[in-house]
Design a protein around this motif. Structure first.
Motif, PDB file in Angstrom:
ATOM      1  N   ILE A 100      57.694  -8.411  34.225  1.00 17.67           N
ATOM      2  CA  ILE A 100      58.281  -9.718  33.936  1.00 17.67           C
ATOM      3  C   ILE A 100      59.001 -10.206  35.184  1.00 17.67           C
ATOM      4  CG2 ILE A 100      60.334  -8.611  32.930  1.00 17.67           C
ATOM      5  CD1 ILE A 100      60.576 -11.099  31.080  1.00 17.67           C
ATOM      6  N   GLN A 101      58.850 -11.491  35.459  1.00 13.38           N
ATOM      7  CA  GLN A 101      59.438 -12.082  36.660  1.00 13.38           C
ATOM      8  C   GLN A 101      60.083 -13.417  36.303  1.00 13.38           C
ATOM      9  OE1 GLN A 101      56.525 -13.295  39.569  1.00 13.38           O
ATOM     10  NE2 GLN A 101      58.021 -13.331  41.202  1.00 13.38           N
ATOM     11  N   VAL A 102      61.277 -13.651  36.831  1.00 13.60           N
ATOM     12  CA  VAL A 102      61.920 -14.961  36.759  1.00 13.60           C
ATOM     13  C   VAL A 102      61.791 -15.550  38.155  1.00 13.60           C
ATOM     14  CG1 VAL A 102      64.095 -16.193  36.463  1.00 13.60           C
ATOM     15  CG2 VAL A 102      63.496 -14.332  34.912  1.00 13.60           C
ATOM     16  N   ALA A 103      61.192 -16.728  38.246  1.00 16.98           N
ATOM     17  CA  ALA A 103      60.909 -17.321  39.552  1.00 16.98           C
ATOM     18  C   ALA A 103      61.238 -18.811  39.545  1.00 16.98           C
ATOM     19  CB  ALA A 103      59.437 -17.115  39.905  1.00 16.98           C
ATOM     20  N   TYR A 104      61.355 -19.340  40.742  1.00 20.10           N
ATOM     21  CA  TYR A 104      61.628 -20.761  40.960  1.00 20.10           C
ATOM     22  C   TYR A 104      60.605 -21.288  41.949  1.00 20.10           C
ATOM     23  CZ  TYR A 104      66.000 -19.807  38.618  1.00 20.10           C
ATOM     24  OH  TYR A 104      66.918 -19.436  37.677  1.00 20.10           O
ATOM     25  N   PRO A 105      60.357 -22.604  41.958  1.00 21.30           N
ATOM     26  CA  PRO A 105      59.426 -23.171  42.940  1.00 21.30           C
ATOM     27  C   PRO A 105      59.903 -22.903  44.373  1.00 21.30           C
ATOM     28  CG  PRO A 105      59.993 -24.799  41.262  1.00 21.30           C
ATOM     29  CD  PRO A 105      60.889 -23.623  41.051  1.00 21.30           C
ATOM     30  N   VAL A 106      58.993 -22.996  45.324  1.00 23.22           N
ATOM     31  CA  VAL A 106      59.314 -22.686  46.720  1.00 23.22           C
ATOM     32  C   VAL A 106      60.367 -23.629  47.305  1.00 23.22           C
ATOM     33  CG1 VAL A 106      57.130 -21.568  47.215  1.00 23.22           C
ATOM     34  CG2 VAL A 106      57.326 -24.017  47.538  1.00 23.22           C
ATOM     35  N   TRP A 107      60.520 -24.839  46.746  1.00 26.44           N
ATOM     36  CA  TRP A 107      61.500 -25.778  47.302  1.00 26.44           C
ATOM     37  C   TRP A 107      62.929 -25.420  46.907  1.00 26.44           C
ATOM     38  CZ3 TRP A 107      64.535 -28.671  44.031  1.00 26.44           C
ATOM     39  CH2 TRP A 107      64.100 -28.828  42.723  1.00 26.44           C
ATOM     40  N   VAL A 108      63.108 -24.497  45.961  1.00 26.97           N
ATOM     41  CA  VAL A 108      64.454 -24.066  45.566  1.00 26.97           C
ATOM     42  C   VAL A 108      64.851 -22.895  46.468  1.00 26.97           C
ATOM     43  CG1 VAL A 108      65.893 -23.152  43.705  1.00 26.97           C
ATOM     44  CG2 VAL A 108      64.048 -24.775  43.184  1.00 26.97           C
ATOM     45  N   PRO A 109      65.878 -23.069  47.302  1.00 24.87           N
ATOM     46  CA  PRO A 109      66.258 -21.987  48.223  1.00 24.87           C
ATOM     47  C   PRO A 109      66.729 -20.745  47.463  1.00 24.87           C
ATOM     48  CG  PRO A 109      67.623 -23.958  48.577  1.00 24.87           C
ATOM     49  CD  PRO A 109      66.723 -24.244  47.430  1.00 24.87           C
ATOM     50  N   SER A 110      66.352 -19.575  47.973  1.00 20.54           N
ATOM     51  CA  SER A 110      66.686 -18.327  47.276  1.00 20.54           C
ATOM     52  C   SER A 110      68.187 -18.064  47.239  1.00 20.54           C
ATOM     53  CB  SER A 110      65.955 -17.151  47.914  1.00 20.54           C
ATOM     54  OG  SER A 110      66.342 -17.001  49.256  1.00 20.54           O
ATOM     55  N   PHE A 111      68.942 -18.624  48.204  1.00 22.06           N
ATOM     56  CA  PHE A 111      70.397 -18.435  48.163  1.00 22.06           C
ATOM     57  C   PHE A 111      71.017 -19.231  47.014  1.00 22.06           C
ATOM     58  CE2 PHE A 111      70.004 -22.149  50.921  1.00 22.06           C
ATOM     59  CZ  PHE A 111      70.957 -23.002  50.387  1.00 22.06           C
ATOM     60  N   PHE A 112      70.300 -20.250  46.535  1.00 18.00           N
ATOM     61  CA  PHE A 112      70.798 -21.086  45.444  1.00 18.00           C
ATOM     62  C   PHE A 112      70.490 -20.454  44.095  1.00 18.00           C
ATOM     63  CE2 PHE A 112      70.292 -24.834  42.581  1.00 18.00           C
ATOM     64  CZ  PHE A 112      71.617 -25.244  42.606  1.00 18.00           C
ATOM     65  N   ARG A 113      69.244 -20.093  43.886  1.00 17.09           N
ATOM     66  CA  ARG A 113      68.830 -19.436  42.640  1.00 17.09           C
ATOM     67  C   ARG A 113      67.853 -18.328  43.021  1.00 17.09           C
ATOM     68  NH1 ARG A 113      71.658 -19.949  38.120  1.00 17.09           N
ATOM     69  NH2 ARG A 113      69.850 -19.634  36.832  1.00 17.09           N
ATOM     70  N   LYS A 114      68.270 -17.116  42.780  1.00 17.49           N
ATOM     71  CA  LYS A 114      67.435 -15.977  43.117  1.00 17.49           C
ATOM     72  C   LYS A 114      66.712 -15.507  41.867  1.00 17.49           C
ATOM     73  CE  LYS A 114      68.979 -13.510  46.324  1.00 17.49           C
ATOM     74  NZ  LYS A 114      69.520 -12.664  47.313  1.00 17.49           N
ATOM     75  N   GLY A 115      65.439 -15.289  41.986  1.00 17.34           N
ATOM     76  CA  GLY A 115      64.665 -14.755  40.882  1.00 17.34           C
ATOM     77  C   GLY A 115      64.701 -13.237  40.890  1.00 17.34           C
TER      78      GLY A 115
END
Length: 184
Positions: free
Chosen positions: A76-91
């Motif tokens: 299972i993975q929680v992910a965000y689109p590439v335009w969302v910076p990983s420092f803002f929301r990390k999956g």
């Protein structure tokens, strides 16, 4: 984290449209009148600065609401689109073999949230506001063998419908407020 689009057997769950629309509408209802009121009252904060802040906040809220949960043969993975910076929301990603149990925790408001506990003792919040939550939980049960019959979503759709109704009323009050502020 990126979603493996080559995996044809992956199930993708996005945030419920009802939740997304309700929260974005509430944000608009609470913030859009502010620049008009600042101008009408000659507040020290310039309306243009408020508009910039409102736009940044809207993009930030929208980014949070783009969360998606991907279930495939590996885990299972929680992910965000590439335009969302990983420092803002990390999956995060958790292999099925690493899931030891699902543990409930009570919230400060009296509700229940659930965490996946991994073999090494780390806790991962089970995403509960996705469309198709029951199907997600059934897949988790099938992949892990953990009984999920008692796992229920944190908020029921009727709660968000009520909030959306009150938000629409607030938007009507906002229209009146903005009209009044422009008339001054």
């Amino acid at each position: 984290m990126t979603v493996n689009s080559a995996n044809a057997s992956a199930s993708i769950f996005r945030l419920s449209p009802l939740i997304r629309i309700t929260l974005l509408s509430l944000y608009v209802a609470l913030t859009v009148p502010l620049p008009f009121l600042a101008e009408a009252t000659a507040a020290p904060t310039p309306p243009a600065l408020l508009w910039v802040g409102i736009c940044i906040g809207f993009v930030g809220l929208y980014a949070v609401l783009t969360e998606r949960v991907v279930l495939d043969e590996q885990g299972i993975q929680v992910a965000y689109p590439v335009w969302v910076p990983s420092f803002f929301r990390k999956g995060w990603f958790l292999p099925w073999s690493e899931i030891k149990q699902i543990k409930p925790r009570s919230t400060g408001q009296g509700g229940l949230v659930y965490y996946f506990l991994s073999q090494d003792g780390k806790a991962y919040l089970l995403p509960m506001r996705v469309a198709g939550f029951a199907r997600l939980v059934n897949i988790v049960q099938a992949k892990t063998g953990i009984d999920t019959t008692d796992v229920r979503p944190l908020a029921q759709p009727w709660m968000y419908l009520i909030l959306l109704g009150f938000t629409l009323l607030l938007l009507l009050v906002d229209a009146w407020t903005i009209t009044t502020a422009l008339a001054i």
